[in-house]
Design an enzyme around this catalytic site. Structure first.
Site, PDB file in Angstrom:
ATOM      1  CG  HIS A 187      39.365  43.571  29.347  1.00 48.85           C
ATOM      2  ND1 HIS A 187      40.068  44.561  28.702  1.00 48.85           N
ATOM      3  CD2 HIS A 187      38.646  44.198  30.308  1.00 48.85           C
ATOM      4  CE1 HIS A 187      39.788  45.738  29.244  1.00 48.85           C
ATOM      5  NE2 HIS A 187      38.925  45.542  30.229  1.00 48.85           N
ATOM      6  CD  GLU A 188      36.005  42.399  32.582  1.00 50.69           C
ATOM      7  OE1 GLU A 188      36.361  42.769  33.720  1.00 50.69           O
ATOM      8  OE2 GLU A 188      35.602  43.188  31.712  1.00 50.69           O
ATOM      9  CG  HIS A 246      40.076  44.690  35.036  1.00 49.70           C
ATOM     10  ND1 HIS A 246      40.934  45.769  34.971  1.00 49.70           N
ATOM     11  CD2 HIS A 246      39.225  44.835  33.973  1.00 49.70           C
ATOM     12  CE1 HIS A 246      40.620  46.534  33.929  1.00 49.70           C
ATOM     13  NE2 HIS A 246      39.595  45.980  33.312  1.00 49.70           N
TER      14      HIS A 246
END
Length: 355
Positions: free
Chosen positions: A18-19, A22
């Site tokens: 997920h990170e 980003h």
């Protein structure tokens, strides 16, 4: 201990994915990244490479990417402004925000494809129990029979058989079985059973009163078919997750079905013990949930930020800082309330035993 280790592995991988979404899109759009952390709270270990400090923090229930100018309140130099998140166009900010949940969904898709290539266990049509006084028993079907066809459609997996029975339109079924070296055919009338499905909906379906023997085989698929099946499975899980959220809001699904870290740890341990394929499928399922939940339009979550940037894109002006602060406070209260509910359900389910 197995459950705790399995949960840390699953959550660690999903948070990283997920990170990283980003992080990658921030770099792609020229935004500086100050910190990349797995976990929240105090730093356990960290290493600075270039402009970014990579951290593992104390509480492993999330993570974050701290970008230059993300908070909007810092004094920035001209050079920093060029690499500031807040100075980028709404479309680029939307891309960075969506990348996190998007990577979770893409990761789940790849995992499901891999699972179908490695091989999934499927129950055969061998009957382990025939329920007394039900249609199959009345027709003469017995334990140990193997169902080979339903209404002329060849079946060799339990799921295929169940699908054909559920899809039957007429009042009678023609069921072919293999008993030893002999093939027999039985005409029987299904019994209609009413119950609730996973979404809390009342459904009526035909049943014949047989239970699988638990005999399984491993079905492996070539890359093309694995791609197709993995894509369908990913979409089905996304759809089920969204519908489940709607049904929870409608109270069709009770709130005590919501689980937290204890539930995740227990399930992770169970799937790890069941084997690598089960563990991977569980990880993919959880990744879809993480992706979908983060897209909800709740401030603090990615979906809340996405709403603000879409507003700015459409109306050509940002949401006021005061409105954002109020929304963030409401979002935080909702998130804390959800976490408290999840912990309460976990305690009731696993520690008190009332679940």
């Amino acid at each position: 201990m197995t459950s705790i280790v399995s949960a840390i592995i699953v959550l660690g991988i999903l948070i990283f994915v997920h990170e990283f979404g980003h992080f990658l899109f921030a770099k792609l759009f020229g935004v500086g990244v100050e910190k990349f952390s797995l976990g929240f709270g105090p730093k356990l270990i960290g290493k600075k490479m270039g402009e970014t400090e990579y951290l593992i923090s104390a509480f492993p229930l999330g993570g974050y990417v701290k970008m230059v100018g993300e908070g909007g309140g810092d004094e920035l130099s001209d050079e920093e402004k060029n690499r500031s998140f807040g100075e980028k166009s709404p479309l680029r900010r939307i891309g960075i925000v969506v990348a996190g949940p998007g990577f979770n969904l893409i990761f789940a898709w790849f995992v499901f494809i891999a699972v179908f290539m490695v091989g999934v266990p499927s129950a055969t049509t061998k009957i382990g129990e025939v329920v007394k006084d039900k249609p199959a028993a009345k027709a003469g079907i017995v334990t140990g029979d193997r169902i080979t066809a339903v209404n002329g459609k060849k079946v060799d997996r339990w799921e295929e058989m169940a699908t054909e029975i559920a899809a039957s339109k007429g009042p009678s079924l023609l069921v072919e079985i293999k008993r030893g070296g002999e093939t027999k055919a039985f005409q029987l009338k299904p019994e209609m059973r009413t119950g609730k499905n996973l979404l809390g909906e009342t459904v009526t379906s035909p049943v014949i009163g047989v239970v699988a023997a638990g005999e399984t085989v491993i079905d492996r698929y070539p890359p093309g078919e694995a791609f197709s099946r993995g894509s369908v499975q990913t979409w089905n899980v996304i759809e089920l997750t969204v519908l489940s959220l709607v049904r929870i809001i409608e109270r069709a699904i009770p709130l005590d079905t919501i689980g937290g870290p204890i539930m995740i740890a227990k399930m992770a341990g169970q799937q790890a013990e069941a084997g690598g394929v089960s563990f991977l499928a569980f990880m993919a399922l959880l990744s879809v949930n993480l992706g979908v939940l983060n897209l909800l339009p709740i401030p603090i979550l990615d979906g809340g930020h996405l709403f603000f940037y879409l507003w700015e894109l459409i109306f050509r002006r940002p949401v006021s800082m005061r409105a954002r602060e109020i929304a963030q406070q409401i979002g935080l209260a909702l998130l804390i309330g959800l976490m408290v509910l999840a912990f309460y359900n976990d305690i009731a389910r696993y520690l008190v035993g009332n679940g």
